[in-house]
Design a protein around this motif. Structure first.
Motif, short mmCIF file in Angstrom:
data_model
loop_
_atom_site.label_atom_id
_atom_site.label_comp_id
_atom_site.label_asym_id
_atom_site.label_seq_id
_atom_site.Cartn_x
_atom_site.Cartn_y
_atom_site.Cartn_z
N ALA A 146 1.03 -1.06 0.12
CA ALA A 146 0.00 0.23 -0.10
C ALA A 146 0.82 1.06 0.44
N GLU A 147 1.88 0.98 0.96
CA GLU A 147 3.04 2.35 0.39
C GLU A 147 3.56 2.78 -0.82
N LYS A 148 4.18 1.33 -1.34
CA LYS A 148 4.27 1.81 -2.82
C LYS A 148 3.53 2.42 -3.38
N ARG A 149 1.88 1.76 -3.83
CA ARG A 149 1.25 2.41 -4.19
C ARG A 149 1.03 3.73 -4.04
N GLU A 150 0.49 4.18 -2.61
CA GLU A 150 0.98 5.39 -3.01
C GLU A 150 1.51 6.28 -3.20
N CYS A 151 2.92 5.83 -2.89
CA CYS A 151 3.53 6.74 -3.42
C CYS A 151 3.50 7.08 -4.96
N ALA A 152 3.51 6.01 -5.50
CA ALA A 152 2.91 6.53 -7.56
C ALA A 152 2.19 7.44 -7.27
N PHE A 346 11.11 3.18 5.42
CA PHE A 346 12.29 3.87 5.13
C PHE A 346 12.97 3.60 3.55
N GLU A 347 12.47 2.28 3.46
CA GLU A 347 13.14 2.10 2.55
C GLU A 347 12.30 2.67 1.23
N ALA A 348 10.90 2.17 1.10
CA ALA A 348 10.29 2.73 0.00
C ALA A 348 10.25 4.34 0.13
N LYS A 349 9.47 4.87 0.81
CA LYS A 349 9.78 6.61 0.75
C LYS A 349 11.41 6.37 0.13
N LEU A 350 12.39 6.39 0.74
CA LEU A 350 13.09 7.07 0.16
C LEU A 350 13.13 6.61 -1.91
N HIS A 351 12.79 4.52 -2.07
CA HIS A 351 13.35 4.72 -3.56
C HIS A 351 11.93 4.56 -4.41
#
Length: 418
Positions: A146-152, A346-351
């Motif tokens: 969900a975090e990665k989906r929201e970053c996009a 952290f890794e998801a936010k960073l990348h």
């Protein structure tokens, strides 16, 4: 009789209710029912506060009126100088998945927002359950996906809404209350001016060693983690005073910036997980048009680094921290470590957000020379000014020093990245 007006002001204060929710919950609920009647002409049959670790400067809960249940939330900041604007429609139009408020009050420094009741879990609680080992088997993977989906989705919204804002317009953005106004205003002064920072590991009786905060500002820091690795101070050894002075310049709201439509305070306490896959935002107290570099800060810091703020007693039980002062140098060593879920966030936010955002701004020729300082000096404000590190009723000295070490670590990143 001179104390009567002050007493009446106190019992009518949302800040007083916020403090009382943790120690005298029933009294706080009675005061809030009175407040609803006086200021919103609401006469609920019942009011239930839900004190949570995440409610550092706010409170929320439920009330029942005519057989229907409603959710309420307010943000409390006694030194705040900006009114809080709840821009749910603005966020919705920009593409955010947001809970729209049913009613809001904003007058004379008072603000309260009423929402429909949402039954989806708050992501703050999901992450804590993962850390406690009580989450569903796929809880870890669900949150990170969900975090990665929201970053996009955020990058898409940033791209679609980005424009240059003149200094005067940018200065009015509510998000600056979280950073520059806290640092340059009364909050910093009331927390630290003229105060003494107690050294960790001391008893409650006898002579207690401490350092005047103004003196502490002049020391150069080296911070080690539990493995003996230098976290801060290997290349550059900043003073807290130097970082603060630089932050007051870099974070000054009155500057032309590339801006986007953003929530501004999207830490996990303000986000539901809808259908186990989509972020659902609420409480857009600091939403508006502001720099995307600032928009990412609160969720980045609080969702990754700030467990000690929310669960101070638990963290203090396991925390080992030493402070060694030699001349004008401070050496701090501690064993505080991010959990696996925090490392993954952290890794998801960073990348998936931080690096692509930098690239997007560069492509649009909107990456300012001090972009890294904007991000990491705003990050520094989070451990330093979200709560008073010297408030011994909320934090033992060991956690005060952990917070100071994190402030130095965040600020130091602004010097080593460009």
């Amino acid at each position: 009789m001179t104390g009567l007006p002050k007493l009446l002001e106190e019992i009518d204060s949302l800040a007083a209710i916020q403090r009382l929710q943790f120690s005298e919950k029933e009294k706080a609920e009675r005061l809030l029912r009175r407040w609803f009647a006086r200021h919103m002409q609401l006469y609920p049959e019942s009011v239930t506060l839900t004190p949570k670790a995440v409610s550092l400067n706010s409170f929320n809960g439920f009330y029942r009126l005519n057989g229907e249940e409603y959710f309420f939330k307010t943000h409390v900041e006694e030194q705040g100088i900006l009114a809080e604007y709840y821009h749910a429609d603005l966020l919705h139009q920009a593409g955010y998945n947001i809970v729209k408020p049913l009613k809001a009050l904003h007058e004379g420094g008072r603000q309260m927002v009423i929402y429909p009741v949402v039954r989806w879990p708050v992501i703050f609680d999901l992450v804590h359950a993962i850390e406690a080992g009580s989450a569903e088997d796929d809880g870890f993977e669900t949150v990170i996906a969900a975090e990665k989906r929201e970053c996009a989705r955020l990058l898409s919204i940033y791209d679609q809404t980005m424009m240059r804002s003149p200094a005067e317009e940018h200065a009015r953005a509510p998000i600056h209350q979280l950073f520059w106004h806290r640092l340059a205003g009364e909050r910093f002064k009331s927390f630290y001016q003229g105060k003494v920072v107690t050294l960790p590991g001391q008893g409650t009786s006898g002579y207690v060693q401490g350092i005047p905060f103004e003196e502490l500002l002049q020391y150069r820091w080296t911070v080690y983690n539990m493995y003996g690795t230098v976290v801060t101070g290997e290349w550059k050894r900043p003073t807290l005073g130097g970082l603060i002075e630089r932050a007051r310049i870099v974070l000054d709201p009155a500057r032309e910036m590339a801006t986007v439509i953003g929530h501004g305070d999207a830490h996990f306490g303000n986000v539901f997980l809808e259908d186990r896959k989509d972020f659902l935002y609420f409480d857009p107290a600091f939403a508006g048009r502001h720099s995307p570099l600032l928009d990412i800060v609160k969720p980045f810091f609080h969702n990754v680094f700030a467990t000690w703020m929310y669960f101070p007693e638990k963290v203090a039980q396991d925390l080992q921290i030493s402070v060694d002062i030699r001349g004008s140098d401070i050496y701090v060593e501690h064993n505080y470590e991010l959990t696996m879920i925090r490392k993954a966030i952290f890794e998801a936010k960073l990348h998936d957000l931080y690096a692509p955002l930098k690239e997007m701004l560069g492509t649009k020729n909107d990456l300012s020379a001090d972009w890294s300082e904007v991000v990491w000096l705003a990050m520094m404000c989070c451990p330093l000014l979200t709560m008073n590190l010297l408030d011994v009723k909320r934090l033992p000295p060991a956690l005060c020093w952990l917070g100071l070490a994190q402030a130095i670590e965040m600020g130091n990143r602004s010097l080593n990245e460009g």
